[in-house]
Design a protein around this motif. Structure first.
Motif, short mmCIF file in Angstrom:
data_model
loop_
_atom_site.label_atom_id
_atom_site.label_comp_id
_atom_site.label_asym_id
_atom_site.label_seq_id
_atom_site.Cartn_x
_atom_site.Cartn_y
_atom_site.Cartn_z
N LEU A 1 3.24 8.97 -7.89
CA LEU A 1 1.98 8.14 -7.66
C LEU A 1 2.67 6.94 -6.84
N VAL A 2 1.95 6.70 -5.64
CA VAL A 2 2.50 5.77 -4.58
C VAL A 2 1.37 4.84 -4.52
N GLY A 3 1.68 3.27 -4.81
CA GLY A 3 0.56 2.54 -4.60
C GLY A 3 1.20 0.92 -4.78
N LEU A 4 0.20 -0.12 -4.85
CA LEU A 4 0.67 -1.49 -5.27
C LEU A 4 1.06 -1.48 -6.42
N PRO A 5 2.18 -2.48 -6.71
CA PRO A 5 2.79 -2.64 -8.10
C PRO A 5 1.47 -2.77 -9.18
N GLY A 6 1.62 -2.20 -10.41
CA GLY A 6 0.95 -2.54 -11.48
C GLY A 6 -0.26 -1.75 -11.28
N SER A 7 -0.76 -1.13 -10.29
CA SER A 7 -2.02 -0.36 -10.19
C SER A 7 -2.10 0.90 -10.42
N GLN A 8 -0.95 1.70 -11.03
CA GLN A 8 -1.15 2.99 -11.47
C GLN A 8 -0.57 3.51 -12.63
N ASP A 9 -0.57 2.57 -13.77
CA ASP A 9 -0.10 2.82 -14.77
C ASP A 9 -1.04 3.63 -15.65
N VAL B 1 5.75 4.90 -7.72
CA VAL B 1 6.51 4.25 -6.74
C VAL B 1 5.68 3.10 -6.29
N ASP B 2 6.21 1.83 -6.40
CA ASP B 2 5.52 0.74 -5.66
C ASP B 2 5.63 0.69 -4.42
N LEU B 3 4.63 0.55 -3.46
CA LEU B 3 4.69 0.42 -2.07
C LEU B 3 3.21 -0.10 -1.36
N VAL C 1 10.53 4.05 2.01
CA VAL C 1 10.51 4.67 0.63
C VAL C 1 10.08 6.13 0.64
N GLY C 2 9.42 6.57 1.92
CA GLY C 2 8.82 7.86 2.40
C GLY C 2 10.22 8.75 2.31
N ALA C 3 11.17 8.43 2.92
CA ALA C 3 12.39 9.11 3.11
C ALA C 3 13.22 9.29 1.67
N GLU C 4 13.11 8.13 0.88
CA GLU C 4 13.58 7.92 -0.47
C GLU C 4 12.89 9.26 -1.36
N ILE C 5 11.48 9.25 -1.29
CA ILE C 5 10.82 10.30 -2.06
C ILE C 5 11.19 11.49 -1.76
N ALA C 6 11.24 11.83 -0.33
CA ALA C 6 11.51 13.28 0.05
C ALA C 6 13.00 13.55 -0.22
N ALA C 7 14.02 12.51 -0.46
CA ALA C 7 15.24 12.96 -0.90
C ALA C 7 15.32 13.11 -2.49
#
Length: 254
Positions: free
Chosen positions: A41-49, A65-67, A78-84
């Motif tokens: 889940l990718v989004g603003l901090p604290g928004s996806q708990d 993942v905060d983004l 962050v996209g590259a980190e997720i893909a890795a």
């Protein structure tokens, strides 16, 4: 990745969903989890708990993942980190905003906010996560467009421009990546009962005019869009490419 037992089974797949903290994004993430996928889940901090907890309750894993999608350097990194870190099978780009102004009053800052998130951020994340899909020879990319990928709307010119762009990106990437085993499609939701439509639903005249045009006679829900996302993410859609799937209760048929 394990083989699917049915054409709609996502067991063993990993799906990335942006803006999954509420509304359509949360509905899509839960729909993918119910079909067997693990989620990032990718989004603003604290928004996806809350979404992450609901996914775990369904028996699937959820990585948060905060983004900020308007920070394009961060999106690429962050996209590259997720893909890795994850073998991503499905990318759903849902994060987006809408700002309502008469065009004569639209400030450059408002235009930039909408386009930076809805279009540019979407593209840079798709690029970062999609390239490894092309290299592996398989993957599903699903972008959330809108009816305003086909229409102009009222007082939402930046949003309409961004969603027209999402449809264009979808078709261009389908042409480039389809031969590599990556299907690139979009969903165009109709009028949904989400935060983005609060102003419309609170305006009695606009709300009634909208309902009068929808053959289904109701506003859509996140669950209505989740089923379309599961389909496009699944093996059932292996020969669907470059398509913008309208989920609108019949609005476009009028």
């Amino acid at each position: 990745m394990t083989s699917a037992s049915t054409p709609f089974d996502l067991t063993g797949r990993t799906a990335v969903v942006t803006g999954a903290g509420r509304g359509l994004g949360q509905g899509i993430a839960l729909g993918l989890a119910a079909a067997g996928a693990d989620l990032v889940l990718v989004g603003l901090p604290g928004s996806q708990d809350d979404a992450a907890k609901a996914i775990v309750d369904l028996g699937r894993s959820a990585t948060v993942v905060d983004l900020d999608m308007s920070d394009h350097d961060a999106v690429r990194r962050v996209g590259a980190e997720i893909a890795a870190e994850h073998e991503v099978d499905v990318l759903v780009s849902n994060a987006g905003i809408i700002e309502r102004y008469d065009t004569v009053e639209l400030a450059p800052e408002s235009w930039d906010r909408v386009v930076d998130i809805n279009l540019s951020g979407l593209f840079f994340l798709t690029q970062a996560v999609g390239v490894p899909m092309v290299e592996r020879g398989r993957g599903k990319i699903i972008s959330i467009a809108s009816l305003l990928a086909f229409q102009g709307g009222i007082r939402v010119i930046s949003y309409a421009a961004s969603k027209h762009g999402v449809a264009g990106i979808t078709k261009a990437l389908a042409n480039e990546w389809g031969g590599s085993g990556v299907q690139v499609n979009a969903i165009a939701p109709g009028y949904m009962a989400t935060d983005n439509t609060t102003a419309l639903r609170e305006d009695p005249e606009r709300a009634q005019a909208i309902l009068d045009r929808i053959p289904a006679g109701r506003w859509g829900t996140p669950e209505d869009v989740a089923g379309a996302a599961v389909f496009l993410a699944s093996p059932a859609a292996d020969y669907v490419n470059g398509h913008v799937l309208v989920v609108d209760g019949g609005w476009m048929a009028r």
